[in-house]
Scaffold this motif. Structure first.
Motif, PDB file in Angstrom:
ATOM      1  N   PRO A  45       0.837  -1.208   0.000  1.00 27.05           N
ATOM      2  CA  PRO A  45       0.000   0.000   0.000  1.00 27.05           C
ATOM      3  C   PRO A  45       0.870   1.255   0.000  1.00 27.05           C
ATOM      4  O   PRO A  45       1.964   1.267   0.558  1.00 27.05           O
ATOM      5  N   CYS A  46       0.388   2.325  -0.651  1.00 30.09           N
ATOM      6  CA  CYS A  46       1.164   3.554  -0.743  1.00 30.09           C
ATOM      7  C   CYS A  46       0.231   4.757  -0.844  1.00 30.09           C
ATOM      8  O   CYS A  46      -0.965   4.608  -1.068  1.00 30.09           O
ATOM      9  N   GLU A  47       0.803   5.929  -0.683  1.00 23.22           N
ATOM     10  CA  GLU A  47       0.073   7.181  -0.855  1.00 23.22           C
ATOM     11  C   GLU A  47       0.539   7.929  -2.103  1.00 23.22           C
ATOM     12  O   GLU A  47      -0.224   8.624  -2.732  1.00 23.22           O
ATOM     13  N   ASP A  48       1.851   7.799  -2.423  1.00 22.71           N
ATOM     14  CA  ASP A  48       2.392   8.433  -3.630  1.00 22.71           C
ATOM     15  C   ASP A  48       3.609   7.640  -4.110  1.00 22.71           C
ATOM     16  O   ASP A  48       4.032   6.685  -3.470  1.00 22.71           O
TER      17      ASP A  48
ATOM     18  N   GLY B 108      10.921   1.452 -11.707  1.00 21.91           N
ATOM     19  CA  GLY B 108       9.954   0.561 -12.328  1.00 21.91           C
ATOM     20  C   GLY B 108       8.617   0.401 -11.639  1.00 21.91           C
ATOM     21  O   GLY B 108       7.820  -0.440 -12.049  1.00 21.91           O
ATOM     22  N   TYR B 109       8.336   1.184 -10.594  1.00 23.49           N
ATOM     23  CA  TYR B 109       7.055   1.079  -9.892  1.00 23.49           C
ATOM     24  C   TYR B 109       6.381   2.445  -9.795  1.00 23.49           C
ATOM     25  O   TYR B 109       7.031   3.476  -9.839  1.00 23.49           O
ATOM     26  N   CYS B 110       5.057   2.425  -9.658  1.00 23.53           N
ATOM     27  CA  CYS B 110       4.308   3.651  -9.395  1.00 23.53           C
ATOM     28  C   CYS B 110       3.208   3.344  -8.388  1.00 23.53           C
ATOM     29  O   CYS B 110       2.827   2.195  -8.194  1.00 23.53           O
ATOM     30  N   CYS B 111       2.725   4.383  -7.733  1.00 28.19           N
ATOM     31  CA  CYS B 111       1.622   4.251  -6.790  1.00 28.19           C
ATOM     32  C   CYS B 111       0.339   4.444  -7.580  1.00 28.19           C
ATOM     33  O   CYS B 111       0.107   5.493  -8.168  1.00 28.19           O
ATOM     34  N   HIS B 112      -0.498   3.417  -7.637  1.00 27.84           N
ATOM     35  CA  HIS B 112      -1.681   3.436  -8.491  1.00 27.84           C
ATOM     36  C   HIS B 112      -2.878   2.868  -7.741  1.00 27.84           C
ATOM     37  O   HIS B 112      -2.748   1.922  -6.983  1.00 27.84           O
ATOM     38  N   TYR B 113      -4.064   3.440  -7.970  1.00 26.48           N
ATOM     39  CA  TYR B 113      -5.290   2.960  -7.332  1.00 26.48           C
ATOM     40  C   TYR B 113      -5.728   1.649  -7.975  1.00 26.48           C
ATOM     41  O   TYR B 113      -5.893   1.557  -9.188  1.00 26.48           O
ATOM     42  N   SER B 114      -5.908   0.626  -7.179  1.00 27.04           N
ATOM     43  CA  SER B 114      -6.344  -0.679  -7.668  1.00 27.04           C
ATOM     44  C   SER B 114      -7.863  -0.763  -7.615  1.00 27.04           C
ATOM     45  O   SER B 114      -8.465  -0.629  -6.546  1.00 27.04           O
ATOM     46  N   THR B 115      -8.476  -1.000  -8.771  1.00 28.20           N
ATOM     47  CA  THR B 115      -9.934  -1.133  -8.810  1.00 28.20           C
ATOM     48  C   THR B 115     -10.378  -2.490  -8.276  1.00 28.20           C
ATOM     49  O   THR B 115     -11.558  -2.699  -8.029  1.00 28.20           O
ATOM     50  N   VAL B 116      -9.434  -3.405  -8.065  1.00 24.47           N
ATOM     51  CA  VAL B 116      -9.753  -4.710  -7.505  1.00 24.47           C
ATOM     52  C   VAL B 116      -9.696  -4.665  -5.980  1.00 24.47           C
ATOM     53  O   VAL B 116     -10.619  -5.093  -5.295  1.00 24.47           O
ATOM     54  N   LEU B 117      -8.595  -4.121  -5.439  1.00 28.17           N
ATOM     55  CA  LEU B 117      -8.408  -4.069  -3.984  1.00 28.17           C
ATOM     56  C   LEU B 117      -8.989  -2.814  -3.352  1.00 28.17           C
ATOM     57  O   LEU B 117      -9.124  -2.730  -2.142  1.00 28.17           O
TER      58      LEU B 117
ATOM     59  N   PHE C 169      -7.742   0.281  -3.053  1.00 25.76           N
ATOM     60  CA  PHE C 169      -6.826   1.202  -2.398  1.00 25.76           C
ATOM     61  C   PHE C 169      -5.584   1.336  -3.268  1.00 25.76           C
ATOM     62  O   PHE C 169      -5.365   0.550  -4.190  1.00 25.76           O
ATOM     63  N   LYS C 170      -4.754   2.358  -2.974  1.00 28.79           N
ATOM     64  CA  LYS C 170      -3.533   2.577  -3.750  1.00 28.79           C
ATOM     65  C   LYS C 170      -2.466   1.585  -3.320  1.00 28.79           C
ATOM     66  O   LYS C 170      -2.320   1.293  -2.137  1.00 28.79           O
ATOM     67  N   LEU C 171      -1.724   1.086  -4.322  1.00 30.11           N
ATOM     68  CA  LEU C 171      -0.626   0.188  -4.038  1.00 30.11           C
ATOM     69  C   LEU C 171       0.465   0.347  -5.085  1.00 30.11           C
ATOM     70  O   LEU C 171       0.248   0.925  -6.140  1.00 30.11           O
ATOM     71  N   CYS C 172       1.656  -0.130  -4.751  1.00 35.97           N
ATOM     72  CA  CYS C 172       2.784  -0.045  -5.675  1.00 35.97           C
ATOM     73  C   CYS C 172       2.618  -1.112  -6.754  1.00 35.97           C
ATOM     74  O   CYS C 172       2.481  -2.287  -6.442  1.00 35.97           O
ATOM     75  N   GLU C 173       2.596  -0.654  -8.001  1.00 40.88           N
ATOM     76  CA  GLU C 173       2.459  -1.568  -9.129  1.00 40.88           C
ATOM     77  C   GLU C 173       3.646  -1.416 -10.073  1.00 40.88           C
ATOM     78  O   GLU C 173       4.237  -0.340 -10.172  1.00 40.88           O
ATOM     79  N   LEU C 174       3.951  -2.474 -10.765  1.00 42.75           N
ATOM     80  CA  LEU C 174       5.029  -2.479 -11.744  1.00 42.75           C
ATOM     81  C   LEU C 174       4.590  -1.706 -12.983  1.00 42.75           C
ATOM     82  O   LEU C 174       3.490  -1.904 -13.495  1.00 42.75           O
TER      83      LEU C 174
END
Length: 90
Positions: free
Chosen positions: A24-27, A35-44, A46-51
């Protein structure tokens, strides 16, 4: 010997639970720097670090369902399939 291997396997699985690339992340500063960004997951939900997508990977030009492409790449429609993929900037 089998018990020792089973014990090591259990420790490995348990250790993997504490470090997770989808944390989980805020920014973006809270994600690994490359190689990662903080992105809102429409599945979970909440925001999390994604590749970030690499060259040839599917992407979303609106950046709603995925991160922006890796540095030096741009999300463009593929000429043969019409699907958006990360491609080298020309």
């Amino acid at each position: 010997m089998k018990i020792a291997l089973l014990f090591l396997a259990c420790i490995s699985v348990a250790a993997a639970q504490f470090w997770h690339p989808l944390a989980p992340c805020e920014d973006d500063t809270q994600c690994p720097p490359t190689g990662y960004c903080c992105h809102y997951s429409t599945v979970l939900l909440f925001k999390l670090c994604e590749l970030k997508p690499a060259q040839g990977w599917p992407c979303d030009p609106t950046v709603v369902s995925s991160c922006e492409c890796n540095d030096g790449l741009i999300c463009m429609p593929d000429g043969t399939t019409g699907q958006y993929t990360c491609q080298t900037e020309v």
